[in-house]
Design an enzyme around this catalytic site. Sequence first.
Site, short mmCIF file in Angstrom:
data_model
loop_
_atom_site.label_atom_id
_atom_site.label_comp_id
_atom_site.label_asym_id
_atom_site.label_seq_id
_atom_site.Cartn_x
_atom_site.Cartn_y
_atom_site.Cartn_z
N CYS A 127 -6.16 11.29 -2.50
CA CYS A 127 -6.25 10.23 -3.50
C CYS A 127 -7.67 10.03 -4.01
O CYS A 127 -8.10 8.88 -4.24
CB CYS A 127 -5.69 8.93 -2.93
N LYS A 206 -1.25 -1.05 1.89
CA LYS A 206 -0.44 0.18 1.81
C LYS A 206 -0.61 0.93 3.11
O LYS A 206 -1.72 1.27 3.50
CB LYS A 206 -0.92 1.02 0.63
N ARG A 216 6.99 12.46 -2.30
CA ARG A 216 6.08 13.60 -2.45
C ARG A 216 6.78 14.78 -3.12
O ARG A 216 6.14 15.56 -3.82
CB ARG A 216 5.48 13.95 -1.09
N LYS A 259 3.36 -2.11 0.71
CA LYS A 259 4.12 -0.87 0.67
C LYS A 259 4.04 -0.17 2.03
O LYS A 259 2.93 -0.05 2.57
CB LYS A 259 3.52 0.04 -0.41
N TYR A 324 13.84 2.19 -6.29
CA TYR A 324 14.63 3.25 -6.92
C TYR A 324 16.07 2.80 -7.12
O TYR A 324 16.84 3.46 -7.79
CB TYR A 324 14.56 4.53 -6.07
ZN LIG Z 1 -2.68 8.54 -4.15
#
Ligand SMILES: [Zn+2]
Length: 334
Positions: A127, A206, A216, A259, A324
């Site tokens: 990230c 997170k 992923r 999350k 989702y």
């Molecule tokens: Zn990321």
Amino acid sequence: MDLTHRPRRLRQDRVRELVSETSLEPTDLIAPVFVDATTKERQPIESMPGHERVPIEDSVARVEEVLETGVEAVMLFGIPKSKDAKGTRAWAEDGVVQEATRRITAETDAYVITDVCLCEYTEHGHCGTLEPGIRETETGSREDPSLTVDNDATLDSLRRTAVSHAAAGADMVAPSSMTDGMVGAIRDELDDEGFDDVPIMSYAAKYESAFYGPFRDAADGAPAFGDRRHYQMDPANAREAMREVELDVEQGADVLLVKPALPYLDIVADVRREFEQPVAAYNVSGEYAMLHAAAEKGWLDLEETARESLLSIKRAGADLILTYFAEDIAEQLR
Ligand SMILES: [Zn+2]
């Protein structure tokens, strides 16, 4: 038998709705949308039944499908046409999220939130920018086992990415990388560039979770080596989450996101209690995939368990839920 207190009195059919403490509305939900610059056709995502990566040309049509269900907000994730060490396509003016955002905001009334991170744009899948001296080796391991991402160098990339999204018309930006200082850096840059009315939904707590697996697949963002435990939170820690959230609040976060959701409902409840800002929770890909897998085997009822999951996330204190299941549940609720 003399029972003064009989809670069952209020569970009868015509009164139970009147005393219901929690409700779920389509407008509480945000639907994740994957836009893929490498494809000309919609690509199903195997581990997330019913979800697809869509080409930029189809992004408006995809969002219109979401809006038809009553869900009014989308979160855009992008798969760029190419990747490099720094993830420069993340802030390209003609980048995948920028192009999709321009089209969607011009042609629909959707509220567009964009994911601000580098992992889908870097060839190593982390990230942010890697620290000097850390390289991938032939066996896929890291030469330096200490840190993976250069925190402060990554801030500059995140600033540029957030402003490029706002310039393309994003209604809200959602930095998700757990880079220390990211909210403040993005707020400063947005304000400097005249986007002081664009709110920030911060992934404030997170966790480094095994429930992200299917995502992923969807976003093609698995790290090529190592993992994200040096920047995402340890699942063992709850007090640390309050510290993380507090730092983001001090830096100007408008919405606080936790999350994943279901394995972290205690954190959702803690954030709700300790802070005044709206709380969001991300009902992640693994939470979606496991219900689908069990339903496919006939072991669970998909609609019932999905709705109960989302209701429990709201009950714990979330005002908005990224899920989702957004479209399916919104249709049920109508
Ligand atoms: Zn990321």
